[in-house]
Design an enzyme around this catalytic site. Structure first.
Site, PDB file in Angstrom:
ATOM      1  N   LYS A 155       0.838  -1.216   0.000  1.00  9.81           N
ATOM      2  CA  LYS A 155       0.000   0.000   0.000  1.00  9.81           C
ATOM      3  C   LYS A 155       0.870   1.263   0.000  1.00  9.81           C
ATOM      4  CE  LYS A 155      -2.475  -2.762  -0.450  1.00  9.81           C
ATOM      5  NZ  LYS A 155      -2.478  -4.230  -0.377  1.00  9.81           N
ATOM      6  N   ARG A 175      -0.909 -18.469  -2.793  1.00  5.00           N
ATOM      7  CA  ARG A 175      -0.001 -18.739  -1.669  1.00  5.00           C
ATOM      8  C   ARG A 175      -0.346 -20.080  -1.012  1.00  5.00           C
ATOM      9  NH1 ARG A 175       2.934 -14.487  -0.193  1.00  5.00           N
ATOM     10  NH2 ARG A 175       3.043 -15.041   2.022  1.00  5.00           N
ATOM     11  N   HIS A 216     -23.228  15.324   2.797  1.00  2.92           N
ATOM     12  CA  HIS A 216     -23.121  15.810   1.412  1.00  2.92           C
ATOM     13  C   HIS A 216     -22.056  16.895   1.333  1.00  2.92           C
ATOM     14  CE1 HIS A 216     -24.241  16.981  -2.621  1.00  2.92           C
ATOM     15  NE2 HIS A 216     -24.171  18.238  -2.231  1.00  2.92           N
ATOM     16  N   GLY A 232      -4.327 -12.007 -10.260  1.00  5.45           N
ATOM     17  CA  GLY A 232      -5.121 -11.978  -9.033  1.00  5.45           C
ATOM     18  C   GLY A 232      -4.848 -10.673  -8.297  1.00  5.45           C
ATOM     19  N   ALA A 248      -5.535 -10.345   6.045  1.00  2.00           N
ATOM     20  CA  ALA A 248      -5.023  -9.963   7.362  1.00  2.00           C
ATOM     21  C   ALA A 248      -6.164  -9.797   8.366  1.00  2.00           C
ATOM     22  CB  ALA A 248      -4.236  -8.663   7.233  1.00  2.00           C
ATOM     23  N   ILE A 296      -2.419  -9.758  -6.093  1.00  2.00           N
ATOM     24  CA  ILE A 296      -1.043  -9.239  -6.130  1.00  2.00           C
ATOM     25  C   ILE A 296      -0.685  -8.791  -7.539  1.00  2.00           C
ATOM     26  CG2 ILE A 296       1.411  -9.830  -5.843  1.00  2.00           C
ATOM     27  CD1 ILE A 296       0.637 -11.660  -3.554  1.00  2.00           C
TER      28      ILE A 296
HETATM   29  P1  FAD Z   1       1.668 -14.026   8.391  1.00  2.00           P
HETATM   30  O1  FAD Z   1       1.405 -12.585   8.269  1.00  2.00           O
HETATM   31  O2  FAD Z   1       2.272 -14.731   7.223  1.00  2.00           O
HETATM   32  O3  FAD Z   1       2.610 -14.194   9.664  1.00  2.00           O
HETATM   33  C1  FAD Z   1       3.172 -15.420  10.000  1.00  2.00           C
HETATM   34  C2  FAD Z   1       4.397 -15.156  10.854  1.00  2.00           C
HETATM   35  O4  FAD Z   1       4.813 -16.381  11.433  1.00  2.00           O
HETATM   36  C3  FAD Z   1       5.602 -14.631  10.079  1.00  2.00           C
HETATM   37  O5  FAD Z   1       6.196 -13.569  10.763  1.00  2.00           O
HETATM   38  C4  FAD Z   1       6.552 -15.825  10.025  1.00  2.00           C
HETATM   39  O6  FAD Z   1       7.911 -15.457   9.991  1.00  2.00           O
HETATM   40  C5  FAD Z   1       6.215 -16.492  11.343  1.00  2.00           C
HETATM   41  N1  FAD Z   1       6.549 -17.908  11.419  1.00  2.00           N
HETATM   42  C6  FAD Z   1       6.240 -18.894  10.549  1.00  2.00           C
HETATM   43  N2  FAD Z   1       6.654 -20.088  11.018  1.00  2.00           N
HETATM   44  C7  FAD Z   1       7.240 -19.846  12.205  1.00  2.00           C
HETATM   45  C8  FAD Z   1       7.840 -20.660  13.180  1.00  2.00           C
HETATM   46  N3  FAD Z   1       7.894 -21.988  13.039  1.00  2.00           N
HETATM   47  N4  FAD Z   1       8.349 -20.061  14.287  1.00  2.00           N
HETATM   48  C9  FAD Z   1       8.277 -18.731  14.457  1.00  2.00           C
HETATM   49  N5  FAD Z   1       7.708 -17.914  13.578  1.00  2.00           N
HETATM   50  C10 FAD Z   1       7.187 -18.462  12.470  1.00  2.00           C
HETATM   51  N6  FAD Z   1      -4.320  -8.963   3.208  1.00  2.00           N
HETATM   52  C11 FAD Z   1      -5.209  -7.996   3.448  1.00  2.00           C
HETATM   53  O7  FAD Z   1      -6.151  -8.210   4.221  1.00  2.00           O
HETATM   54  N7  FAD Z   1      -5.086  -6.754   2.869  1.00  2.00           N
HETATM   55  C12 FAD Z   1      -4.080  -6.462   2.015  1.00  2.00           C
HETATM   56  O8  FAD Z   1      -3.999  -5.347   1.513  1.00  2.00           O
HETATM   57  C13 FAD Z   1      -3.133  -7.473   1.737  1.00  2.00           C
HETATM   58  N8  FAD Z   1      -2.103  -7.224   0.895  1.00  2.00           N
HETATM   59  C14 FAD Z   1      -1.186  -8.212   0.660  1.00  2.00           C
HETATM   60  C15 FAD Z   1      -0.156  -7.945  -0.244  1.00  2.00           C
HETATM   61  C16 FAD Z   1       0.772  -8.924  -0.528  1.00  2.00           C
HETATM   62  C17 FAD Z   1       1.887  -8.626  -1.490  1.00  2.00           C
HETATM   63  C18 FAD Z   1       0.693 -10.192   0.123  1.00  2.00           C
HETATM   64  C19 FAD Z   1       1.710 -11.264  -0.128  1.00  2.00           C
HETATM   65  C20 FAD Z   1      -0.333 -10.461   1.018  1.00  2.00           C
HETATM   66  C21 FAD Z   1      -1.290  -9.477   1.283  1.00  2.00           C
HETATM   67  N9  FAD Z   1      -2.349  -9.717   2.147  1.00  2.00           N
HETATM   68  C22 FAD Z   1      -3.279  -8.740   2.365  1.00  2.00           C
HETATM   69  C23 FAD Z   1      -2.513 -11.010   2.838  1.00  2.00           C
HETATM   70  C24 FAD Z   1      -1.995 -10.897   4.288  1.00  2.00           C
HETATM   71  O9  FAD Z   1      -0.651 -10.490   4.260  1.00  2.00           O
HETATM   72  C25 FAD Z   1      -2.124 -12.237   4.992  1.00  2.00           C
HETATM   73  O10 FAD Z   1      -3.452 -12.699   4.888  1.00  2.00           O
HETATM   74  C26 FAD Z   1      -1.764 -12.091   6.458  1.00  2.00           C
HETATM   75  O11 FAD Z   1      -0.448 -11.643   6.612  1.00  2.00           O
HETATM   76  C27 FAD Z   1      -1.931 -13.428   7.181  1.00  2.00           C
HETATM   77  O12 FAD Z   1      -1.602 -13.254   8.530  1.00  2.00           O
HETATM   78  P2  FAD Z   1      -1.046 -14.465   9.404  1.00  2.00           P
HETATM   79  O13 FAD Z   1      -0.847 -13.914  10.760  1.00  2.00           O
HETATM   80  O14 FAD Z   1      -1.896 -15.648   9.226  1.00  2.00           O
HETATM   81  O15 FAD Z   1       0.364 -14.848   8.766  1.00  2.00           O
HETATM   82  P1  NAI Z   2      -4.685 -14.877  -6.172  1.00  2.00           P
HETATM   83  O1  NAI Z   2      -5.288 -16.163  -5.787  1.00  2.00           O
HETATM   84  O2  NAI Z   2      -5.366 -13.613  -5.821  1.00  2.00           O
HETATM   85  O3  NAI Z   2      -4.461 -14.844  -7.747  1.00  2.00           O
HETATM   86  C1  NAI Z   2      -3.722 -15.814  -8.416  1.00  2.00           C
HETATM   87  C2  NAI Z   2      -4.060 -15.725  -9.892  1.00  2.00           C
HETATM   88  O4  NAI Z   2      -3.117 -16.510 -10.607  1.00  2.00           O
HETATM   89  C3  NAI Z   2      -5.450 -16.290 -10.222  1.00  2.00           C
HETATM   90  O5  NAI Z   2      -6.143 -15.391 -11.044  1.00  2.00           O
HETATM   91  C4  NAI Z   2      -5.140 -17.606 -10.934  1.00  2.00           C
HETATM   92  O6  NAI Z   2      -6.107 -17.950 -11.888  1.00  2.00           O
HETATM   93  C5  NAI Z   2      -3.802 -17.284 -11.579  1.00  2.00           C
HETATM   94  N1  NAI Z   2      -2.959 -18.442 -11.851  1.00  2.00           N
HETATM   95  C6  NAI Z   2      -2.715 -19.500 -11.046  1.00  2.00           C
HETATM   96  N2  NAI Z   2      -1.848 -20.350 -11.629  1.00  2.00           N
HETATM   97  C7  NAI Z   2      -1.531 -19.808 -12.847  1.00  2.00           C
HETATM   98  C8  NAI Z   2      -0.681 -20.212 -13.903  1.00  2.00           C
HETATM   99  N3  NAI Z   2       0.043 -21.335 -13.850  1.00  2.00           N
HETATM  100  N4  NAI Z   2      -0.609 -19.421 -15.004  1.00  2.00           N
HETATM  101  C9  NAI Z   2      -1.327 -18.272 -15.085  1.00  2.00           C
HETATM  102  N5  NAI Z   2      -2.151 -17.838 -14.095  1.00  2.00           N
HETATM  103  C10 NAI Z   2      -2.248 -18.596 -12.991  1.00  2.00           C
HETATM  104  O7  NAI Z   2      -3.204 -14.946  -5.575  1.00  2.00           O
HETATM  105  P2  NAI Z   2      -2.085 -13.818  -5.393  1.00  2.00           P
HETATM  106  O8  NAI Z   2      -2.340 -12.650  -6.262  1.00  2.00           O
HETATM  107  O9  NAI Z   2      -0.803 -14.536  -5.466  1.00  2.00           O
HETATM  108  O10 NAI Z   2      -2.314 -13.353  -3.906  1.00  2.00           O
HETATM  109  C11 NAI Z   2      -2.302 -14.319  -2.857  1.00  2.00           C
HETATM  110  C12 NAI Z   2      -3.275 -13.949  -1.806  1.00  2.00           C
HETATM  111  O11 NAI Z   2      -2.756 -12.893  -1.020  1.00  2.00           O
HETATM  112  C13 NAI Z   2      -4.613 -13.418  -2.297  1.00  2.00           C
HETATM  113  O12 NAI Z   2      -5.498 -14.448  -2.647  1.00  2.00           O
HETATM  114  C14 NAI Z   2      -5.097 -12.681  -1.104  1.00  2.00           C
HETATM  115  O13 NAI Z   2      -5.665 -13.596  -0.215  1.00  2.00           O
HETATM  116  C15 NAI Z   2      -3.819 -12.122  -0.527  1.00  2.00           C
HETATM  117  N6  NAI Z   2      -3.674 -10.719  -0.950  1.00  2.00           N
HETATM  118  C16 NAI Z   2      -4.629  -9.839  -0.562  1.00  2.00           C
HETATM  119  C17 NAI Z   2      -4.551  -8.524  -0.947  1.00  2.00           C
HETATM  120  C18 NAI Z   2      -5.631  -7.600  -0.552  1.00  2.00           C
HETATM  121  O14 NAI Z   2      -6.426  -7.964   0.295  1.00  2.00           O
HETATM  122  N7  NAI Z   2      -5.701  -6.396  -1.119  1.00  2.00           N
HETATM  123  C19 NAI Z   2      -3.440  -8.015  -1.756  1.00  2.00           C
HETATM  124  C20 NAI Z   2      -2.521  -9.054  -2.153  1.00  2.00           C
HETATM  125  C21 NAI Z   2      -2.637 -10.342  -1.732  1.00  2.00           C
END
Ligand code: FAD
Ligand code: NAI
Length: 475
Positions: free
Chosen positions: A58, A282, A454, A192, A330, A194
Site C-alpha cells: 500500500k 499462496r 453531502h 489476481g 489480514a 497481487i
Molecule cells: P503471516 O502474516 O504470514 O505471519 C506469520 C508469521 O509467522 C511470520 O512472521 C513468520 O515469519 C512467522 N513464522 C512462521 N513459522 C514460524 C515458526 N515456526 N516459528 C516462528 N515464527 C514463524 N491482506 C489484506 O487483508 N489486505 C491487504 O492489503 C493485503 N495485501 C497483501 C499484499 C501482498 C503482497 C501479500 C503477499 C499479502 C497481502 N495480504 C493482504 C494477505 C496478508 O498479508 C495475509 O493474509 C496475512 O499476513 C496473514 O496473517 P497471518 O498472521 O496468518 O500470517
Molecule cells: P490470487 O489467488 O489472488 O491470484 C492468483 C491468480 O493466478 C489467479 O487469477 C489464478 O487464476 C492465476 N494463476 C494461477 N496459476 C496460474 C498459472 N500457472 N498461469 C497463469 N495464471 C495462474 O493470488 P495472489 O495474487 O498470489 O495473492 C495471494 C493472496 O494474497 C490473495 O489471494 C489474497 O488472499 C492475498 N492478498 C490480498 C490482498 C488484498 O487484500 N488487497 C493483496 C494481495 C494479496
C-alpha cells in the site's frame, strides 16, 4: 526449568500478534514466538502483512498513485508540473520506513500488554503434563511450555513448477516489493490480487507491464459487472492483461526473462521482460513446526485442519490465519486470533465469515462484502439489485474520479442486504458501512433512510440502496 505460559502464540503476523495481545488483555500469561528478521538480523514483528504484504504494497501504491496524478491528472486542476521525476530508490526507502514503524509499533504493543516475545523459530517438541513444549531456535535455543498453543505461521508464495524464486529476475511478493529502479518491461504471472496491485504500481511509473492469466475471465471471484467495469479501466490505463493463457517454459539470462506461452486462441507466443513476478497464489506455511512430534493434522494442501472455532485435532492447540482454511486476508486472521483468545479465556469468540470484506487496492479500488449476483443465482435466491454510478456523485466529480459504481443486492422478499460490490474511488473505505449493515442484518431501506453527509462518496451507497427500490434521487 522451562518457562511456563498460559498461551504460546507461534507466529507474529496479524493473526498471531493480535491473538497474543487479546489473550494478554484477558489476563493470560502470554508468549509470542516469531522468526522474521529485518535486514540487520533483528526482529521484525508483523509477519507477511507488515514486512512483505499489505503495508509495503500500500505504501508503494500510494507513492505511484501520487506520481500518476502529477503526471496525468494535475493538469485538469490547472496545476502544471515541470521536470517531474521519480526517485524509485527513495520511494522504496520510504516504504521501508513505513514497514519499520509498524514493526516497532507491535514491539511497543507487546511491552504495553506484557506479552513475552521470543525471536526465533518455534517448533513442537512434545505434549507434556503442563501442555506442550515448544523449542525456540534463535540466537540462543530454549524450550518454553504452554497450556494453550495458537499456531499462526501464515503462508508462502507459490512458485511455478521448475521455476524457483531467485528474487532477482523471478520474484515472489518479497522481491517484487524490493525492485529499486523502474524496469522497462515487467511480466507478471497471475492477474489476481497481487498481480493487479503490483502491476499497477509499475505501470504508473512508466513500466511496460504485461500480466498473463490462466483463467479466461478476470477476477472470477468478483461480481461480474464490477469485474468488467474494472477491466475497462485497466485497459484504458494501458495495463496489458492476457487472459486464458497457458504458461510454458521460463528462461532467465543476463538480459532478463523469456516466457513462452500459448494464448487463448492457441497461438505460440513469447514475452521478453526485465523481471517476472509470479503471483499465482499462496500456500499455508508449516515449515519447521515439527507437527509430526505431536501429531498435528494437516490437509492435502498443507493447511492445519481446524473446525469452525479454529480448534485443531489436538486439545489446547488452535490455529488461525493463512495457515488454515478460508480467505488469506489480514483482517480475517485478526478476527480469528481475537476469537481464539476469547475462547481460551472461556468467552464466546465469534467470526462471521459471511461479512468479511475484500479490497483490491488498484485504481479504481474494488471492494465487496457478501454474495455476488452470480452466487445468488447459483444459490437460487430471489434478489433485487440497485446500482449507482460515481459519475452522478458530486464529490466524485469534484475529486475528478468518476469511474465505477456501487451495486447493492438485497433479498427480493425481506429486503435484507445480501451483498455490496463497489468499484471506484475509496471503495476500501466505503465498504465498511456495508459490512456493518450486513452484520446488523440491515435492509436496503435502512441504508436508504440513513442521512449521509453531502457531498460525500458514501451518498453513492445510499443511492444504490434507493436504486434497489427503483427510486434514486440523483440518477
Ligand atoms: P503471516 O502474516 O504470514 O505471519 C506469520 C508469521 O509467522 C511470520 O512472521 C513468520 O515469519 C512467522 N513464522 C512462521 N513459522 C514460524 C515458526 N515456526 N516459528 C516462528 N515464527 C514463524 N491482506 C489484506 O487483508 N489486505 C491487504 O492489503 C493485503 N495485501 C497483501 C499484499 C501482498 C503482497 C501479500 C503477499 C499479502 C497481502 N495480504 C493482504 C494477505 C496478508 O498479508 C495475509 O493474509 C496475512 O499476513 C496473514 O496473517 P497471518 O498472521 O496468518 O500470517
Ligand atoms: P490470487 O489467488 O489472488 O491470484 C492468483 C491468480 O493466478 C489467479 O487469477 C489464478 O487464476 C492465476 N494463476 C494461477 N496459476 C496460474 C498459472 N500457472 N498461469 C497463469 N495464471 C495462474 O493470488 P495472489 O495474487 O498470489 O495473492 C495471494 C493472496 O494474497 C490473495 O489471494 C489474497 O488472499 C492475498 N492478498 C490480498 C490482498 C488484498 O487484500 N488487497 C493483496 C494481495 C494479496
Amino acid at each position: 526449568m522451562s518457562k511456563q505460559f498460559d498461551v504460546i502464540v507461534i507466529g507474529g503476523g496479524p493473526g498471531g500478534y493480535i491473538a497474543a495481545i487479546r489473550a494478554a488483555q484477558l489476563g493470560q500469561n502470554v508468549a509470542c514466538v516469531d522468526e522474521w528478521k529485518n535486514s540487520q538480523g533483528g526482529p521484525a514483528l508483523g509477519g507477511t502483512c507488515t514486512n512483505v504484504g499489505c503495508i509495503p504494497s500500500k505504501a508503494l501504491l500510494q507513492s505511484s498513485e501520487h506520481y500518476e496524478q502529477a503526471s496525468h491528472h494535475f493538469a485538469d486542476h490547472g496545476i502544471t508540473v515541470k521536470g517531474l521525476s521519480i526517485d524509485v530508490a527513495k520511494m522504496v526507502a520510504r516504504k521501508d520506513t513505513v514497514v519499520k514503524q509498524n514493526n516497532d509499533g507491535i514491539q511497543y504493543l507487546f511491552k504495553k500488554n506484557k506479552v513475552s516475545f521470543f525471536h526465533g523459530r518455534g517448533s513442537f517438541v512434545k505434549a507434556s503434563a503442563d501442555g506442550y513444549e515448544i523449542k525456540v531456535a534463535g540466537a540462543t535455543e530454549e524450550t518454553i511450555v504452554g497450556r494453550h498453543i495458537i499456531v499462526a505461521t501464515g503462508s508462502n508464495a507459490r512458485a511455478l513448477p521448475g521455476t524457483p524464486f531467485d528474487e532477482e529476475l523471478i520474484l515472489s511478493n518479497d522481491g517484487a516489493l524490493r525492485i529499486n529502479a523502474a524496469p522497462k518491461k515487467l511480466g507478471l504471472i497471475g492477474a489476481g490480487v497481487i498481480g493487479l496491485e503490483m502491476g499497477s504500481v509499475w505501470r504508473r511509473l512508466g513500466t511496460d507491464v504485461t500480466i498473463l492469466e490462466g483463467l479466461p475471465t478476470l477476477l472470477g471471484v468478483v461480481d461480474e459487472q464490477i469485474a468488467k467495469e474494472a477491466k475497462k479501466a485497466f485497459d484504458k490505463q494501458g495495463l496489458k492483461i492476457e487472459l486464458g493463457v497457458n504458461v510454458g517454459e521460463i528462461k532467465t539470462s543476463k538480459k532478463g526473462v523469456t516466457v513462452t506461452y500459448t494464448s487463448a486462441k492457441g497461438e505460440a507466443k513469447t514475452l521478453e521482460v526485465d523481471k517476472l513476478i509470479v503471483s499465482i497464489g499462496r500456500s499455508p506455511n508449516t515449515t519447521g513446526l515439527n507437527v509430526e512430534a505431536v501429531g498435528l493434522k494437516l490437509d492435502e494442501r498443507g493447511a492445519i485442519v481446524v473446525d469452525a472455532d479454529c480448534k485443531t485435532n489436538l486439545p489446547g492447540v488452535w490455529a488461525v490465519g493463512d495457515v488454515v482454511r478460508g480467505p488469506m486476508l489480514a483482517h480475517k486472521a485478526e478476527e480469528e486470533g481475537v476469537a481464539v483468545a476469547e475462547r481460551i479465556a472461556g468467552q464466546h469468540g465469534h467470526v462471521n465469515f459471511q461479512t468479511i470484506p475484500w479490497v483490491i487496492y488498484t485504481s479504481p479500488e474494488i471492494a465487496w462484502v457478501g454474495r455476488t449476483e452470480q452466487q445468488l443465482k447459483a444459490d437460487g435466491v430471489a434478489y433485487k439489485a440497485g446500482t449507482f454510478p460515481f459519475l452522478a456523485n458530486g464529490r466524485a466529480r469534484a475529486l475528478g474520479d468518476t469511474t465505477g459504481m456501487v451495486k447493492m443486492l438485497a433479498d427480493a422478499k425481506t429486503d435484507e442486504i445480501l451483498g455490496v460490490h463497489i468499484v471506484g474511488p475509496m471503495a476500501s473505505e466505503l465498504i465498511a458501512e456495508c459490512v456493518m449493515a450486513m452484520e446488523f442484518r440491515a435492509s436496503s431501506e435502512d441504508i436508504a433512510r440513513i442521512c449521509h453527509a453531502h457531498p460525500s462518496l458514501s451518498e453513492s451507497t445510499k443511492e444504490a440502496a434507493l436504486a434497489v427500490d427503483k427510486r434514486t434521487l440523483n440518477f
